[in-house]
Design a protein around this motif. Structure first.
Motif, PDB file in Angstrom:
ATOM      1  N   ASP A 144       0.831  -1.214   0.000  1.00 52.17           N
ATOM      2  CA  ASP A 144       0.000   0.000   0.000  1.00 52.17           C
ATOM      3  C   ASP A 144       0.860   1.256   0.000  1.00 52.17           C
ATOM      4  N   ALA A 145       2.064   1.144   0.603  1.00 55.72           N
ATOM      5  CA  ALA A 145       2.968   2.291   0.690  1.00 55.72           C
ATOM      6  C   ALA A 145       3.971   2.337  -0.466  1.00 55.72           C
ATOM      7  N   ASN A 146       3.869   1.386  -1.393  1.00 55.86           N
ATOM      8  CA  ASN A 146       4.777   1.315  -2.552  1.00 55.86           C
ATOM      9  C   ASN A 146       6.239   1.136  -2.173  1.00 55.86           C
ATOM     10  N   ILE A 147       6.491   0.409  -1.072  1.00 57.66           N
ATOM     11  CA  ILE A 147       7.879   0.140  -0.682  1.00 57.66           C
ATOM     12  C   ILE A 147       8.109  -1.363  -0.476  1.00 57.66           C
ATOM     13  N   PHE A 148       7.253  -2.190  -1.076  1.00 56.13           N
ATOM     14  CA  PHE A 148       7.439  -3.634  -0.959  1.00 56.13           C
ATOM     15  C   PHE A 148       8.439  -4.078  -2.003  1.00 56.13           C
ATOM     16  N   ASP A 149       9.625  -4.459  -1.540  1.00 54.52           N
ATOM     17  CA  ASP A 149      10.698  -4.843  -2.449  1.00 54.52           C
ATOM     18  C   ASP A 149      10.493  -6.250  -2.982  1.00 54.52           C
ATOM     19  N   CYS A 150      10.564  -7.240  -2.106  1.00 54.62           N
ATOM     20  CA  CYS A 150      10.460  -8.608  -2.619  1.00 54.62           C
ATOM     21  C   CYS A 150      10.096  -9.599  -1.524  1.00 54.62           C
ATOM     22  N   ILE A 151       9.751 -10.800  -1.955  1.00 54.15           N
ATOM     23  CA  ILE A 151       9.623 -11.947  -1.063  1.00 54.15           C
ATOM     24  C   ILE A 151      10.897 -12.762  -1.207  1.00 54.15           C
ATOM     25  N   VAL A 152      11.511 -13.083  -0.081  1.00 50.35           N
ATOM     26  CA  VAL A 152      12.699 -13.929  -0.068  1.00 50.35           C
ATOM     27  C   VAL A 152      12.291 -15.277   0.500  1.00 50.35           C
ATOM     28  N   LEU A 169       1.940 -14.721  -4.674  1.00 48.81           N
ATOM     29  CA  LEU A 169       1.849 -13.676  -3.651  1.00 48.81           C
ATOM     30  C   LEU A 169       2.651 -12.442  -4.065  1.00 48.81           C
ATOM     31  N   GLY A 170       3.832 -12.658  -4.640  1.00 43.26           N
ATOM     32  CA  GLY A 170       4.629 -11.528  -5.100  1.00 43.26           C
ATOM     33  C   GLY A 170       3.876 -10.687  -6.101  1.00 43.26           C
ATOM     34  N   HIS A 171       3.199 -11.347  -7.019  1.00 46.65           N
ATOM     35  CA  HIS A 171       2.408 -10.635  -8.027  1.00 46.65           C
ATOM     36  C   HIS A 171       1.193  -9.957  -7.398  1.00 46.65           C
ATOM     37  N   GLU A 172       0.517 -10.664  -6.491  1.00 48.84           N
ATOM     38  CA  GLU A 172      -0.688 -10.119  -5.847  1.00 48.84           C
ATOM     39  C   GLU A 172      -0.391  -8.851  -5.062  1.00 48.84           C
ATOM     40  N   TYR A 173       0.761  -8.834  -4.355  1.00 46.96           N
ATOM     41  CA  TYR A 173       1.093  -7.689  -3.508  1.00 46.96           C
ATOM     42  C   TYR A 173       2.050  -6.706  -4.185  1.00 46.96           C
ATOM     43  N   ASN A 174       2.197  -6.833  -5.493  1.00 48.43           N
ATOM     44  CA  ASN A 174       2.989  -5.877  -6.277  1.00 48.43           C
ATOM     45  C   ASN A 174       4.437  -5.754  -5.813  1.00 48.43           C
ATOM     46  N   ALA A 175       5.026  -6.885  -5.489  1.00 47.49           N
ATOM     47  CA  ALA A 175       6.445  -6.888  -5.131  1.00 47.49           C
ATOM     48  C   ALA A 175       7.280  -6.531  -6.358  1.00 47.49           C
ATOM     49  N   THR A 176       8.442  -5.950  -6.115  1.00 47.75           N
ATOM     50  CA  THR A 176       9.372  -5.694  -7.205  1.00 47.75           C
ATOM     51  C   THR A 176       9.867  -7.010  -7.793  1.00 47.75           C
ATOM     52  N   ARG A 177      10.065  -7.994  -6.920  1.00 48.06           N
ATOM     53  CA  ARG A 177      10.618  -9.270  -7.369  1.00 48.06           C
ATOM     54  C   ARG A 177      10.394 -10.343  -6.316  1.00 48.06           C
ATOM     55  N   VAL A 178      10.664 -11.556  -6.698  1.00 46.80           N
ATOM     56  CA  VAL A 178      10.707 -12.702  -5.800  1.00 46.80           C
ATOM     57  C   VAL A 178      12.084 -13.333  -5.939  1.00 46.80           C
ATOM     58  N   VAL A 179      12.675 -13.688  -4.810  1.00 52.63           N
ATOM     59  CA  VAL A 179      14.008 -14.291  -4.826  1.00 52.63           C
ATOM     60  C   VAL A 179      13.958 -15.617  -4.074  1.00 52.63           C
ATOM     61  N   TYR A 180      14.373 -16.676  -4.754  1.00 52.61           N
ATOM     62  CA  TYR A 180      14.452 -17.997  -4.143  1.00 52.61           C
ATOM     63  C   TYR A 180      15.901 -18.309  -3.780  1.00 52.61           C
ATOM     64  N   HIS A 181      16.125 -18.673  -2.526  1.00 53.86           N
ATOM     65  CA  HIS A 181      17.456 -19.079  -2.067  1.00 53.86           C
ATOM     66  C   HIS A 181      17.547 -20.595  -2.024  1.00 53.86           C
ATOM     67  N   ASN A 182      18.718 -21.125  -2.398  1.00 50.09           N
ATOM     68  CA  ASN A 182      18.929 -22.547  -2.139  1.00 50.09           C
ATOM     69  C   ASN A 182      19.262 -22.725  -0.655  1.00 50.09           C
ATOM     70  N   TYR A 183      19.221 -23.961  -0.207  1.00 56.64           N
ATOM     71  CA  TYR A 183      19.422 -24.270   1.210  1.00 56.64           C
ATOM     72  C   TYR A 183      20.910 -24.459   1.469  1.00 56.64           C
ATOM     73  N   VAL A 184      21.521 -23.474   2.099  1.00 52.71           N
ATOM     74  CA  VAL A 184      22.943 -23.566   2.432  1.00 52.71           C
ATOM     75  C   VAL A 184      23.050 -23.958   3.901  1.00 52.71           C
ATOM     76  N   PRO A 185      23.596 -25.126   4.206  1.00 56.54           N
ATOM     77  CA  PRO A 185      23.549 -25.658   5.567  1.00 56.54           C
ATOM     78  C   PRO A 185      24.572 -25.038   6.513  1.00 56.54           C
ATOM     79  N   VAL A 186      24.313 -23.801   6.899  1.00 53.97           N
ATOM     80  CA  VAL A 186      25.145 -23.124   7.886  1.00 53.97           C
ATOM     81  C   VAL A 186      24.238 -22.662   9.021  1.00 53.97           C
TER      82      VAL A 186
END
Length: 353
Positions: A144-152, A169-186
């Protein structure tokens, strides 16, 4: 006009993990979360960090944690960055995105990312009961505030078949992008290796993410933190691959002197996940000095030369655009230069034997 390597700033962006403190205790957290601040750089030091980044040409100042919104002085430091003309981004679990904190995020135009790991049941098993609903409320307010960057979203065995939901959800809430991380076991993730996707699951989900990239083209930017996604994109015929790889793709392994991650105590590490390597501390040297020393360090020089990789990574025809995750290789094998055990691909040279 695309910038060349010669006229790019030393650092376009750097992220400061400004605190270890967090109100959540997620199973896939990249470090063992702690509710208390430990040996953190103070406000004055935070201001100096901003000044040094600005001098190095950085356009973006990123904040992560822990939960960065726990820091009482976070908006003092953000205000300083904005006064210097820098853009600011921040990654949060969404719990504190309300009241005065939300007002300040809006005031300083902080592009805010929210972490979410699948549908409600799946997410809450990993991140804690109620965390899904909390994240969605935060997304709505930020949108709503136009500052939603992304879903990580961090991939694990439970959510690899729910990547569509994150994109929706990223599209529904007008995110700039969606970023998927792989699972790094640390960190805590190392204590929960049972959550790591199998190589076969990675192969399926990475291909599905590529499909999502094509489906949402022009509507939502989708990116992946995983080195071997470059191989999949190449195999799938990514349009204008070279431009995408060099200017868009986030998943390259940057441990060979192309990344500088700043920790809460002032330590600088060459990887966003690997806690085992320190290149210096900003209490002792400037960031520019540490950056320059990184470029010629023995470790950096060896990592930049991918002929030093071993096993199937060393003979893979996609070695130069991938090379695997060095941190994951080290966690599983004890050798920073070993093959990435999460990759299912068998190199051509080995198939022809």
């Amino acid at each position: 006009m695309v910038k060349t390597a010669r006229n790019r700033p030393l650092l376009y962006m750097m992220t400061w993990r400004c605190t270890r403190a967090c109100n959540y205790n997620c199973l896939g957290c990249s470090f063992a979360s702690n509710p208390y601040a430990i040996n953190e750089i103070d406000t004055k030091g935070g201001m100096r960090i901003v000044d040094e980044l600005h001098e190095m040409g950085a356009k973006w100042f990123g904040l992560s944690g822990g939960e960065p919104l726990i820091r009482k002085d976070v908006f003092e430091i953000i205000a300083h960055a904005k006064d210097l003309g820098m853009n600011v981004s921040l990654i949060s679990n969404g719990y504190y995105v309300k009241g005065d904190i939300l007002d300040n995020l809006i005031k300083y135009e902080v592009m805010t990312a929210i972490s979410l790991d699948g549908k409600e049941e799946t997410n809450d098993l990993t991140r804690g009961k109620g965390s899904y609903a909390t994240a969605l409320k935060a997304m709505e307010k930020l949108s709503d505030a136009n500052i939603f960057d992304c879903i990580v979203s961090t991939l694990n065995k439970r959510n690899v078949y729910e990547v569509n939901h994150i994109a929706e959800l990223g599209h529904e809430y007008n995110a700039t992008r969606v970023v998927y991380h792989n699972y790094v076991p640390v960190g805590r993730a190392q204590e929960h290796l049972e959550l790591a996707p199998t190589p076969q699951q990675y192969e399926v989900v990475m291909n599905r993410i590529y499909d999502l990239m094509m489906e949402y083209q022009g509507k939502l930017s989708i990116n992946v933190y995983c080195p071997f996604f470059a191989r999949i994109a190449k195999q799938r015929g990514m349009p204008d691959f070279d431009y995408w790889f060099n200017n868009v793709f986030l998943g390259q392994c940057f441990i060979g002197g192309r990344y500088m991650g700043l920790l809460e105590n002032g330590d600088i590490r060459p990887c966003g996940f690997n806690e085992g390597y320190r290149m210096g501390n900003i209490r002792d040297k400037t960031m520019k000095e540490i950056w320059d020393e990184m470029q010629t360090s023995e470790l950096t020089v060896k990592l930049r030369d991918k002929s030093n990789l071993k096993g199937k990574c060393g003979v893979c025809e996609y070695r130069e655009i991938c090379g695997g995750c060095r941190t994951r290789a080290e966690i599983y094998t004890g050798d920073l230069f070993a093959s990435d055990p999460a990759c299912a691909y068998v190199p051509k040279l080995l198939r022809e034997k």
